[in-house]
Design a protein around this motif. Structure first.
Motif, PDB file in Angstrom:
ATOM      1  N   THR A  86      57.051  27.167  84.539  1.00 24.84           N
ATOM      2  CA  THR A  86      56.300  25.841  84.421  1.00 24.84           C
ATOM      3  C   THR A  86      56.290  24.876  85.512  1.00 24.84           C
ATOM      4  O   THR A  86      55.166  24.350  85.891  1.00 24.84           O
ATOM      5  CB  THR A  86      56.800  25.340  83.019  1.00 24.84           C
ATOM      6  OG1 THR A  86      56.588  26.348  82.129  1.00 24.84           O
ATOM      7  CG2 THR A  86      55.812  24.216  82.583  1.00 24.84           C
ATOM      8  N   ASN A  87      57.631  24.787  86.062  1.00 27.41           N
ATOM      9  CA  ASN A  87      57.832  23.955  87.074  1.00 27.41           C
ATOM     10  C   ASN A  87      57.023  24.324  88.361  1.00 27.41           C
ATOM     11  O   ASN A  87      56.498  23.586  88.984  1.00 27.41           O
ATOM     12  CB  ASN A  87      59.352  23.759  87.225  1.00 27.41           C
ATOM     13  CG  ASN A  87      59.554  22.514  88.043  1.00 27.41           C
ATOM     14  OD1 ASN A  87      58.770  21.754  88.374  1.00 27.41           O
ATOM     15  ND2 ASN A  87      60.811  22.473  88.403  1.00 27.41           N
ATOM     16  N   ALA A  88      57.032  25.593  88.760  1.00 29.75           N
ATOM     17  CA  ALA A  88      56.392  26.189  89.849  1.00 29.75           C
ATOM     18  C   ALA A  88      54.945  26.047  89.848  1.00 29.75           C
ATOM     19  O   ALA A  88      54.076  25.635  90.695  1.00 29.75           O
ATOM     20  CB  ALA A  88      56.976  27.625  89.848  1.00 29.75           C
ATOM     21  N   THR A  89      54.244  26.182  88.336  1.00 33.92           N
ATOM     22  CA  THR A  89      52.991  26.013  88.149  1.00 33.92           C
ATOM     23  C   THR A  89      52.483  24.534  88.354  1.00 33.92           C
ATOM     24  O   THR A  89      51.538  24.227  89.030  1.00 33.92           O
ATOM     25  CB  THR A  89      52.614  26.311  86.644  1.00 33.92           C
ATOM     26  OG1 THR A  89      52.902  27.798  86.497  1.00 33.92           O
ATOM     27  CG2 THR A  89      51.138  26.296  86.405  1.00 33.92           C
ATOM     28  N   VAL A  91      53.932  22.427  90.368  1.00 34.53           N
ATOM     29  CA  VAL A  91      53.642  22.301  92.030  1.00 34.53           C
ATOM     30  C   VAL A  91      52.621  22.932  92.542  1.00 34.53           C
ATOM     31  O   VAL A  91      51.988  22.244  93.396  1.00 34.53           O
ATOM     32  CB  VAL A  91      55.150  22.782  92.589  1.00 34.53           C
ATOM     33  CG1 VAL A  91      55.024  22.724  94.126  1.00 34.53           C
ATOM     34  CG2 VAL A  91      56.459  22.038  92.000  1.00 34.53           C
ATOM     35  N   LEU A  92      52.140  24.214  92.197  1.00 39.42           N
ATOM     36  CA  LEU A  92      51.271  24.740  92.729  1.00 39.42           C
ATOM     37  C   LEU A  92      49.904  24.092  92.162  1.00 39.42           C
ATOM     38  O   LEU A  92      48.930  24.104  93.151  1.00 39.42           O
ATOM     39  CB  LEU A  92      51.094  26.270  92.357  1.00 39.42           C
ATOM     40  CG  LEU A  92      52.186  27.039  92.892  1.00 39.42           C
ATOM     41  CD1 LEU A  92      52.134  28.542  92.073  1.00 39.42           C
ATOM     42  CD2 LEU A  92      52.211  27.294  94.118  1.00 39.42           C
ATOM     43  N   ASN A  93      49.706  23.588  90.964  1.00 40.85           N
ATOM     44  CA  ASN A  93      48.573  22.715  90.711  1.00 40.85           C
ATOM     45  C   ASN A  93      48.516  21.541  91.637  1.00 40.85           C
ATOM     46  O   ASN A  93      47.389  21.075  91.924  1.00 40.85           O
ATOM     47  CB  ASN A  93      48.871  22.333  89.243  1.00 40.85           C
ATOM     48  CG  ASN A  93      48.430  23.379  88.211  1.00 40.85           C
ATOM     49  OD1 ASN A  93      47.570  24.402  88.799  1.00 40.85           O
ATOM     50  ND2 ASN A  93      49.042  23.497  87.173  1.00 40.85           N
ATOM     51  N   ALA A  94      49.647  21.051  91.792  1.00 38.73           N
ATOM     52  CA  ALA A  94      49.748  19.715  92.881  1.00 38.73           C
ATOM     53  C   ALA A  94      49.030  20.024  94.170  1.00 38.73           C
ATOM     54  O   ALA A  94      48.360  19.199  94.822  1.00 38.73           O
ATOM     55  CB  ALA A  94      50.860  19.022  92.748  1.00 38.73           C
ATOM     56  N   GLY A  98      45.673  19.136  96.560  1.00 38.19           N
ATOM     57  CA  GLY A  98      45.791  18.263  97.616  1.00 38.19           C
ATOM     58  C   GLY A  98      47.161  17.298  97.664  1.00 38.19           C
ATOM     59  O   GLY A  98      47.330  16.497  98.482  1.00 38.19           O
ATOM     60  N   ASP A  99      47.995  17.605  96.561  1.00 42.71           N
ATOM     61  CA  ASP A  99      49.356  16.782  96.552  1.00 42.71           C
ATOM     62  C   ASP A  99      50.303  17.565  97.105  1.00 42.71           C
ATOM     63  O   ASP A  99      50.712  18.547  96.566  1.00 42.71           O
ATOM     64  CB  ASP A  99      49.231  16.352  95.181  1.00 42.71           C
ATOM     65  CG  ASP A  99      50.683  15.621  95.088  1.00 42.71           C
ATOM     66  OD1 ASP A  99      51.346  15.089  96.096  1.00 42.71           O
ATOM     67  OD2 ASP A  99      51.119  14.881  93.979  1.00 42.71           O
ATOM     68  N   LEU A 100      51.038  17.418  98.297  1.00 41.77           N
ATOM     69  CA  LEU A 100      52.085  18.047  98.919  1.00 41.77           C
ATOM     70  C   LEU A 100      53.334  17.446  98.780  1.00 41.77           C
ATOM     71  O   LEU A 100      54.419  17.660  99.493  1.00 41.77           O
ATOM     72  CB  LEU A 100      51.655  18.320 100.405  1.00 41.77           C
ATOM     73  CG  LEU A 100      50.465  19.064 100.389  1.00 41.77           C
ATOM     74  CD1 LEU A 100      50.162  19.356 102.112  1.00 41.77           C
ATOM     75  CD2 LEU A 100      50.490  20.350  99.768  1.00 41.77           C
ATOM     76  N   VAL A 124      58.417  28.538  96.630  1.00 39.06           N
ATOM     77  CA  VAL A 124      57.606  27.600  96.292  1.00 39.06           C
ATOM     78  C   VAL A 124      57.816  26.444  97.411  1.00 39.06           C
ATOM     79  O   VAL A 124      56.832  25.854  97.866  1.00 39.06           O
ATOM     80  CB  VAL A 124      57.336  27.329  94.920  1.00 39.06           C
ATOM     81  CG1 VAL A 124      56.260  26.348  94.579  1.00 39.06           C
ATOM     82  CG2 VAL A 124      57.012  28.374  94.132  1.00 39.06           C
ATOM     83  N   ASN A 125      59.156  25.715  97.047  1.00 39.05           N
ATOM     84  CA  ASN A 125      59.464  24.594  98.008  1.00 39.05           C
ATOM     85  C   ASN A 125      59.364  24.748  99.563  1.00 39.05           C
ATOM     86  O   ASN A 125      58.686  24.203 100.464  1.00 39.05           O
ATOM     87  CB  ASN A 125      60.681  24.255  97.693  1.00 39.05           C
ATOM     88  CG  ASN A 125      61.023  23.721  96.443  1.00 39.05           C
ATOM     89  OD1 ASN A 125      59.887  23.399  95.526  1.00 39.05           O
ATOM     90  ND2 ASN A 125      62.209  23.553  95.683  1.00 39.05           N
ATOM     91  N   THR A 126      59.546  26.132  99.755  1.00 38.29           N
ATOM     92  CA  THR A 126      59.399  26.339 101.483  1.00 38.29           C
ATOM     93  C   THR A 126      57.869  26.481 101.699  1.00 38.29           C
ATOM     94  O   THR A 126      57.469  25.934 102.733  1.00 38.29           O
ATOM     95  CB  THR A 126      59.888  27.822 101.771  1.00 38.29           C
ATOM     96  OG1 THR A 126      61.319  27.664 101.196  1.00 38.29           O
ATOM     97  CG2 THR A 126      59.910  28.044 103.155  1.00 38.29           C
ATOM     98  N   MET A 127      57.265  26.861 100.721  1.00 37.60           N
ATOM     99  CA  MET A 127      55.668  27.117 101.035  1.00 37.60           C
ATOM    100  C   MET A 127      55.090  25.609 101.258  1.00 37.60           C
ATOM    101  O   MET A 127      54.398  25.189 101.889  1.00 37.60           O
ATOM    102  CB  MET A 127      54.884  27.780  99.848  1.00 37.60           C
ATOM    103  CG  MET A 127      53.589  27.910 100.078  1.00 37.60           C
ATOM    104  SD  MET A 127      52.577  28.458  98.456  1.00 37.60           S
ATOM    105  CE  MET A 127      52.857  26.886  97.617  1.00 37.60           C
TER     106      MET A 127
END
Length: 314
Positions: A86-89, A91-94, A98-100, A124-127
């Motif tokens: 859920t946390n990764a999702t 971040v990916l939605n952000a 366009g929210d990095l 995910v954080n590295t990406m």
């Protein structure tokens, strides 16, 4: 009881009374609680697998002790597995929006992600970090070149590979080519402004920049041809005394054509005036006083014309 041992939780038939009846009741309650757990397992599995509802959890058991502990442990296991996803999702939605600035929290409350879940969060954080660095560098180069006019900027992004590296190299190639093209054009136009017509734009270019390159080079060639012709006519007429010279510059228009026509008009007028004066003075020198200067003239040439004609009359 043997059936339950072998995985078949079938209730025992009720008896009338006594210790056997109490034993049957307790056994059937045991079967009910086991059946509740099995049905909850099937329900949660169905909701998660078929419908993708990661927030589904086991409902409380009717029993206590290990029955309740079992439900709590299973729900805790689901929380541990679902929370990182859920946390990764999130971040990916952000990132998709366009929210990095978002990151996967590797320390979820009192628990710390470990093993594969930690690798997922770090990936995910590295990406996101690489995307943020890439975006920042490309934005910086675009701002320096496009807004501030500072040529020569390059995007410096370490650790990128694949498409990100290709995009970075493409941006740097674009900036380098644009820098070389603009600087070469600026060098040539500066030389023209300083009177040096020997330089032309030589950098490789395509599209609109190629059109600009050809336009600048054509301008330099026309200016060079114009300057050469004007210099030649001025030298022939003013220095060598060869009248009748004309400037011939092909392909010029506008102001350059007007300047060429004006130079030729000046040379023609000067030629006709000087030749007419020379003709009359030659006639006078030969004793012929019947000729006068008839060419149109103004200024000092007009004064010379009047002086010669007055001399002839006298």
């Amino acid at each position: 009881m043997r059936a339950a041992r072998d995985g078949n939780f079938t209730k025992a038939p009720h008896t009338s009374s006594g210790l056997v009846a109490e034993l049957v009741t307790v056994f059937n309650e045991l079967v009910d609680r086991s059946t509740h757990f099995d049905s909850e397992l099937l329900r949660v599995r169905r909701e998660m697998v078929r419908h993708g509802r990661l927030d589904e959890r086991f409902t409380a058991s009717p029993g206590q002790g290990s029955w309740a502990t079992r439900i709590i442990e299973v729900n805790s296991l689901l929380d541990s597995l679902v929370a990182p996803a859920t946390n990764a999702t999130r971040v990916l939605n952000a990132v998709a929006g366009g929210d990095l600035t978002q990151r996967v929290d590797l320390h979820d409350g009192s628990r710390e992600l470990r093993g594969d879940l930690r690798r997922l969060g770090r990936a995910v954080n590295t990406m996101v970090d690489q995307l943020s660095l890439f975006t920042g560098e490309v934005t910086r180069v675009a701002r320096e070149v496009g807004t501030e006019g500072r040529l020569g900027g390059r995007a410096k992004v370490r650790g990128l590979s694949g498409s990100w590296r290709d995009v970075t190299e493409a941006v740097n190639t674009m900036a380098s080519r644009l820098t070389a093209q603009v600087r070469d054009i600026a060098l040539v136009t500066t030389a023209v402004a300083q009177g040096d017509l020997t330089r032309t734009v030589t950098v490789e270019a395509t599209g609109e920049l190629l059109e600009l390159k050809l336009t600048v080079n054509t301008m330099v060639e026309q200016l060079s041809a114009f300057a050469d012709e004007v210099t030649r006519v001025a030298r022939e007429v003013g220095t060598e005394g060869n009248l009748g010279g004309r400037a011939h510059v092909r392909g010029v228009s506008g102001v350059w054509k007007d300047l060429t026509d004006n130079v030729n008009f000046m040379a023609d007028n000067l030629t006709s005036q000087v030749r007419n004066i020379a003709q009359v003075t030659t006639a006078v020198a030969n004793g012929d006083l019947s000729q006068k200067i008839t060419v149109d003239a103004r200024g000092e040439i007009l004064e010379l014309k009047d002086t010669v004609n007055t001399m002839v009359d006298q």
